[in-house]
Design a protein around this motif. Structure first.
Motif, PDB file in Angstrom:
ATOM      1  N   VAL B  81       0.969  -1.375  -0.103  1.00  0.00           N
ATOM      2  CA  VAL B  81      -0.546   0.159   0.151  1.00  0.00           C
ATOM      3  C   VAL B  81       0.772   1.327   0.031  1.00  0.00           C
ATOM      4  O   VAL B  81       2.206   0.800   0.404  1.00  0.00           O
ATOM      5  CB  VAL B  81      -1.026   0.064   1.014  1.00  0.00           C
ATOM      6  CG1 VAL B  81      -1.781  -0.796   0.815  1.00  0.00           C
ATOM      7  CG2 VAL B  81       0.169   0.101   2.141  1.00  0.00           C
ATOM      8  N   LEU B  82       0.531   2.363  -0.650  1.00  0.00           N
ATOM      9  CA  LEU B  82       1.173   3.450  -0.121  1.00  0.00           C
ATOM     10  C   LEU B  82       1.419   4.420   0.780  1.00  0.00           C
ATOM     11  O   LEU B  82       2.678   4.787   1.167  1.00  0.00           O
ATOM     12  CB  LEU B  82       0.219   5.081  -1.432  1.00  0.00           C
ATOM     13  CG  LEU B  82      -0.050   4.561  -2.604  1.00  0.00           C
ATOM     14  CD1 LEU B  82      -1.627   5.721  -3.807  1.00  0.00           C
ATOM     15  CD2 LEU B  82       1.385   4.618  -3.388  1.00  0.00           C
ATOM     16  N   LEU B  83       1.181   4.197   1.635  1.00  0.00           N
ATOM     17  CA  LEU B  83       1.222   4.556   3.397  1.00  0.00           C
ATOM     18  C   LEU B  83       2.384   3.850   3.274  1.00  0.00           C
ATOM     19  O   LEU B  83       2.865   4.979   3.640  1.00  0.00           O
ATOM     20  CB  LEU B  83      -0.324   3.601   3.903  1.00  0.00           C
ATOM     21  CG  LEU B  83       0.439   4.094   5.490  1.00  0.00           C
ATOM     22  CD1 LEU B  83       0.381   5.574   6.220  1.00  0.00           C
ATOM     23  CD2 LEU B  83      -0.492   3.152   6.285  1.00  0.00           C
ATOM     24  N   VAL B  84       2.488   2.262   3.104  1.00  0.00           N
ATOM     25  CA  VAL B  84       4.889   2.260   3.217  1.00  0.00           C
ATOM     26  C   VAL B  84       5.138   2.838   2.568  1.00  0.00           C
ATOM     27  O   VAL B  84       6.518   2.512   3.377  1.00  0.00           O
ATOM     28  CB  VAL B  84       4.544   0.521   4.209  1.00  0.00           C
ATOM     29  CG1 VAL B  84       3.537   0.134   5.194  1.00  0.00           C
ATOM     30  CG2 VAL B  84       3.952  -0.303   2.909  1.00  0.00           C
ATOM     31  N   GLU B  85       4.855   2.653   2.053  1.00  0.00           N
ATOM     32  CA  GLU B  85       6.281   3.623   1.249  1.00  0.00           C
ATOM     33  C   GLU B  85       6.512   4.844   1.223  1.00  0.00           C
ATOM     34  O   GLU B  85       7.771   5.109   0.622  1.00  0.00           O
ATOM     35  CB  GLU B  85       6.123   3.692  -0.545  1.00  0.00           C
ATOM     36  CG  GLU B  85       4.995   4.372  -0.880  1.00  0.00           C
ATOM     37  CD  GLU B  85       4.812   3.091  -2.601  1.00  0.00           C
ATOM     38  OE1 GLU B  85       4.422   2.033  -2.272  1.00  0.00           O
ATOM     39  OE2 GLU B  85       4.580   4.375  -3.775  1.00  0.00           O
ATOM     40  N   GLN B  86       5.822   5.759   1.704  1.00  0.00           N
ATOM     41  CA  GLN B  86       6.234   7.585   2.041  1.00  0.00           C
ATOM     42  C   GLN B  86       6.860   7.200   3.095  1.00  0.00           C
ATOM     43  O   GLN B  86       7.914   6.863   3.836  1.00  0.00           O
ATOM     44  CB  GLN B  86       4.815   7.284   2.910  1.00  0.00           C
ATOM     45  CG  GLN B  86       3.209   7.740   2.510  1.00  0.00           C
ATOM     46  CD  GLN B  86       3.634   8.424   0.568  1.00  0.00           C
ATOM     47  OE1 GLN B  86       3.964   9.238   0.939  1.00  0.00           O
ATOM     48  NE2 GLN B  86       2.685   8.228  -0.224  1.00  0.00           N
ATOM     49  N   PRO B  87       7.827   8.437   2.631  1.00  0.00           N
ATOM     50  CA  PRO B  87       9.021   8.744   3.472  1.00  0.00           C
ATOM     51  C   PRO B  87       9.479   8.812   4.812  1.00  0.00           C
ATOM     52  O   PRO B  87       8.207   9.071   5.072  1.00  0.00           O
ATOM     53  CB  PRO B  87       9.753  10.225   2.260  1.00  0.00           C
ATOM     54  CG  PRO B  87       9.267   9.995   1.265  1.00  0.00           C
ATOM     55  CD  PRO B  87       7.671   9.480   1.577  1.00  0.00           C
ATOM     56  N   ASN B  88      10.400   8.734   4.715  1.00  0.00           N
ATOM     57  CA  ASN B  88      10.087   8.368   6.867  1.00  0.00           C
ATOM     58  C   ASN B  88      10.165  10.132   7.415  1.00  0.00           C
ATOM     59  O   ASN B  88       9.274  10.752   8.423  1.00  0.00           O
ATOM     60  CB  ASN B  88      11.746   8.483   7.598  1.00  0.00           C
ATOM     61  CG  ASN B  88      11.855   7.250   7.563  1.00  0.00           C
ATOM     62  OD1 ASN B  88      10.923   6.413   6.729  1.00  0.00           O
ATOM     63  ND2 ASN B  88      12.762   6.474   7.098  1.00  0.00           N
ATOM     64  N   ARG B  89      10.221  11.891   6.655  1.00  0.00           N
ATOM     65  CA  ARG B  89      10.469  12.956   6.887  1.00  0.00           C
ATOM     66  C   ARG B  89      10.975  13.176   8.205  1.00  0.00           C
ATOM     67  O   ARG B  89      12.087  12.741   8.576  1.00  0.00           O
ATOM     68  CB  ARG B  89       9.124  13.295   6.742  1.00  0.00           C
ATOM     69  CG  ARG B  89       8.488  12.814   5.001  1.00  0.00           C
ATOM     70  CD  ARG B  89       7.706  13.651   4.937  1.00  0.00           C
ATOM     71  NE  ARG B  89       6.441  12.829   3.641  1.00  0.00           N
ATOM     72  CZ  ARG B  89       7.141  13.253   2.425  1.00  0.00           C
ATOM     73  NH1 ARG B  89       8.293  14.433   2.168  1.00  0.00           N
ATOM     74  NH2 ARG B  89       6.722  13.054   1.556  1.00  0.00           N
ATOM     75  N   ASP B  90      10.081  13.305   8.887  1.00  0.00           N
ATOM     76  CA  ASP B  90      10.932  13.662  10.587  1.00  0.00           C
ATOM     77  C   ASP B  90      10.080  12.548  11.237  1.00  0.00           C
ATOM     78  O   ASP B  90       9.554  11.523  10.923  1.00  0.00           O
ATOM     79  CB  ASP B  90      10.541  14.771  11.329  1.00  0.00           C
ATOM     80  CG  ASP B  90       9.156  14.837  11.300  1.00  0.00           C
ATOM     81  OD1 ASP B  90       7.674  14.275  10.502  1.00  0.00           O
ATOM     82  OD2 ASP B  90       8.152  15.769  11.918  1.00  0.00           O
ATOM     83  N   PHE B  91      10.667  12.529  12.856  1.00  0.00           N
ATOM     84  CA  PHE B  91       9.596  11.311  13.394  1.00  0.00           C
ATOM     85  C   PHE B  91       8.315  11.341  13.674  1.00  0.00           C
ATOM     86  O   PHE B  91       8.194   9.978  13.661  1.00  0.00           O
ATOM     87  CB  PHE B  91      10.294  10.936  14.797  1.00  0.00           C
ATOM     88  CG  PHE B  91      10.734  10.406  15.940  1.00  0.00           C
ATOM     89  CD1 PHE B  91      11.333   9.477  15.429  1.00  0.00           C
ATOM     90  CD2 PHE B  91       9.560  10.391  16.759  1.00  0.00           C
ATOM     91  CE1 PHE B  91      11.208   7.978  16.396  1.00  0.00           C
ATOM     92  CE2 PHE B  91       9.029   9.332  17.594  1.00  0.00           C
ATOM     93  CZ  PHE B  91      10.083   8.029  17.332  1.00  0.00           C
ATOM     94  N   ALA B  92       7.928  12.269  13.450  1.00  0.00           N
ATOM     95  CA  ALA B  92       6.451  12.242  13.609  1.00  0.00           C
ATOM     96  C   ALA B  92       5.983  11.728  12.851  1.00  0.00           C
ATOM     97  O   ALA B  92       5.203  10.487  13.129  1.00  0.00           O
ATOM     98  CB  ALA B  92       5.782  13.703  13.574  1.00  0.00           C
ATOM     99  N   VAL B  93       6.203  11.500  11.340  1.00  0.00           N
ATOM    100  CA  VAL B  93       5.488  11.302  10.609  1.00  0.00           C
ATOM    101  C   VAL B  93       6.019   9.707  10.230  1.00  0.00           C
ATOM    102  O   VAL B  93       5.115   8.643  10.031  1.00  0.00           O
ATOM    103  CB  VAL B  93       5.965  11.756   8.965  1.00  0.00           C
ATOM    104  CG1 VAL B  93       6.046  10.869   7.614  1.00  0.00           C
ATOM    105  CG2 VAL B  93       5.495  12.972   8.318  1.00  0.00           C
TER     106      VAL B  93
END
Lengths: 330, 250
Positions: B81-93
């Motif tokens: 799913v697209l959710l899991v490939e989203q980059p880490n960005r900050d710790f919140a994301v």
């Protein structure tokens, strides 16, 4: 062996007459093989020396995550990836035990971390070298963890209780890491031409830096005598370096790799290998901050710390709020 | 299309991609304990990947291994799913992404334990034990940071809003989902959604976070039709050795 060039008192070892009665009693406990525990009286020199040594060791574990983390995202199989994540995670765990051991001496983790970031405390020179190919994950496990074990196994008997106990846990995991590293090297040496080349290249780059991990030659090691009298250091740098060379040479032969030292030869008289000393001017320039990766390693750590400040603050604030809500609820 | 294979690859790819993302944090966590926890979860997920993709490879029967599936498929063949490939960005994301996934993963795996395929049920049972721990952890961090300081609250709310459009895909049934539900291999997604929503609502409430009032969903990950740009970069890193030295044993 993640502690190098640890400053001791700088005064040399005190003779019996120079010691106060308290110091004599302390030394007698150490000589009798007793463990010193956090609440026991100890000379300031002993305490400060240990803080420097355990702190440097802890920092080495934390900074030491980085050269290997560099390959986690590129590990070539799922199994190798899992093993490498587990290894780097173990190193973070070692850092944690060691910071806890240092805290028993009256210094906080935050203070130690600040000293790392300001350059007031060092970490092992070895982690200022880059990891350039997958074979470096083998070489680091085999040589770097191998060298660390040489030093850490005797430290399980060190005089300071919390440090000795941390070492017992750490040594178990380090031995596993070393075998894992050797296994990577074996796969590379049994692989294709490119893989063999990577393996030899990794050994070429890591051999002398691994020898440097034991610190300068005994004749140049000004702080060793006091540390050894206090059983903070159990063997001399040269003894451990020799043991490392003697154990590693046959392993390299088994792998079909060549140690990058033309002077290396088995001395029939001593039964030990004669070998070329590492370039100590390179070692000193790394300690000064001029190694290939000094700037980057510290930059990454400092950035992680700064960018994580809001997380630490948030968690702390939540804990406080929760406690006061609980108190208010009676 | 072989729906069983497709289903198994979806399970494996979700945990592979998310595990990889988490492993990008190694050595750089905000605090040592979090560094260790993120690595631990990454490790569990790579272990789960091995179970799902090994079984997928067996079911496919094309002489591929779990490693072949992980390292030799290109982005369009990935089924996460697209959710899991989203980059880490900050710790919140990172931690919000984890929470939103864990809150789905636990009830989904729980339902899979009743799969009519014995092997799926066994794998799900093993994975769920780990997922329960992941959810306990991610939800407690969400609550702490949502409550924490003004800044931590703001970051968590922003992370939630940023990731919310990627949660819908978890529950939108497509042909494969319908087929595996029909055959008793996997649960009906709508049933899982109710439990997900319950967990999410309750944790967000404890975290003083506002659930977005928007059910727009980005889709295209689990069908492989339209992944985000991020997946290709992730794979180019992850697969580099297998691609550069074809056939080498590591």
């Amino acid at each position: 062996m993640y502690a190098q060039m640890i400053k001791s008192t700088g005064q040399g070892v005190k003779s019996d007459e120079q010691m106060t009665e308290q110091e004599r009693a302390f030394q007698a406990r150490i000589d009798a093989g007793e463990k010193i525990e956090p609440k026991d009286w100890m000379p300031d020199g002993y305490r400060n020396n240990l803080i420097r040594q355990i702190g440097q060791h802890a920092h080495s574990e934390i900074v030491g995550q980085l050269p290997e983390a560099n390959w986690i995202t590129r590990a070539p199989t799922l199994e190798r990836k899992a093993n490498l994540i587990a290894k780097v995670q173990d190193e973070a765990g070692h850092g944690l035990y060691l910071y806890c051991a240092a805290e028993t001496l009256g210094i906080s983790r935050d203070e130690l971390v600040d000293m790392l970031h300001s350059g007031a405390m060092k970490y092992s020179s070895i982690f200022n070298y880059p990891t350039l190919t997958w074979a470096d994950m083998g070489a680091v496990g085999w040589l770097v963890d191998g060298a660390a074990i040489m030093n850490q196994v005797p430290l399980q008997r060190t005089s300071y209780g919390p440090y000795a106990r941390a070492m017992v846990r750490i040594c178990k995991e380090e031995s596993f890491h070393q075998r894992q590293g050797f296994h990577i090297m074996m796969a590379m040496c049994n692989g294709n031409q490119a893989q063999k080349r990577m393996a030899q290249d990794a050994l070429n780059r890591f051999w002398f830096p691994a020898l440097m991990m034991f610190g300068p030659s005994d004749k140049d090691s000004v702080h060793s005598a006091q540390s050894m009298a206090w059983k903070i250091k159990m063997n001399t740098n040269d003894e451990l370096r020799q043991k490392f060379v003697d154990e590693t040479v046959p392993q390299a032969h088994y792998l079909g790799l060549t140690i990058p030292d033309e002077q290396l030869v088995l001395n029939e008289d001593t039964g030990n290998h004669d070998f070329t000393e590492p370039d100590w001017s390179e070692f000193h320039s790394i300690l000064k901050g001029d190694g290939p990766c000094n700037v980057e390693r510290l930059e990454v750590r400092a950035k992680a710390w700064e960018e994580g400040a809001w997380v630490r603050d948030g968690m702390m604030a939540h804990a406080e709020k929760r406690a006061s809500r609980k108190a208010a609820a009676g | 299309m072989d729906h069983a294979f497709e289903f198994l690859v979806r399970q494996g790819d979700n945990v592979l991609v998310l595990g990889h993302r988490l492993s990008e944090w190694c050595g750089q966590g905000p605090v040592l304990e979090e560094d260790i926890a993120l690595a631990n979860i990454a490790l569990d997920m790579i272990g789960q990947t091995q179970l799902w993709l090994s079984y997928a490879a067996e079911v496919e029967g094309a002489n591929r291994t779990a490693d072949d599936l992980a390292y030799l498929r290109d982005a369009w063949d990935f089924r996460n799913v697209l959710l899991v490939e989203q980059p880490n960005r900050d710790f919140a994301v990172t931690i919000m992404r984890q929470f939103l996934f864990d809150a789905y993963h636990v009830p989904y795996l729980h339902a899979l334990e009743s799969s009519k395929d014995q092997r799926v049920a066994e794998i799900a049972s093993k994975c769920r034990k780990e997922a329960i721990y992941h959810l306990e952890r991610s939800s407690s961090v969400i609550v702490a940071l949502g409550d924490g300081t003004e800044e931590s609250h703001k970051r968590m709310q922003a992370a939630l809003e940023r990731l919310w459009p990627y949660t819908g895909e978890l529950f939108l049934s497509d042909e494969t989902d319908d087929a595996v539900a029909e055959s008793g291999l996997a649960p009906v997604l709508n049933d899982v959604k109710a439990r997900w929503l319950q967990t999410v609502q309750s944790s967000l409430k404890d975290a003083y976070l506002q659930m977005p009032d928007n059910d727009f969903a980005q889709i295209g990950g689990k069908s492989g039709i339209r992944h985000s740009e991020h997946l290709g970069h992730m794979l180019s890193t992850m697969q580099v050795l297998q691609r550069s030295y074809p056939g080498a044993q590591w």
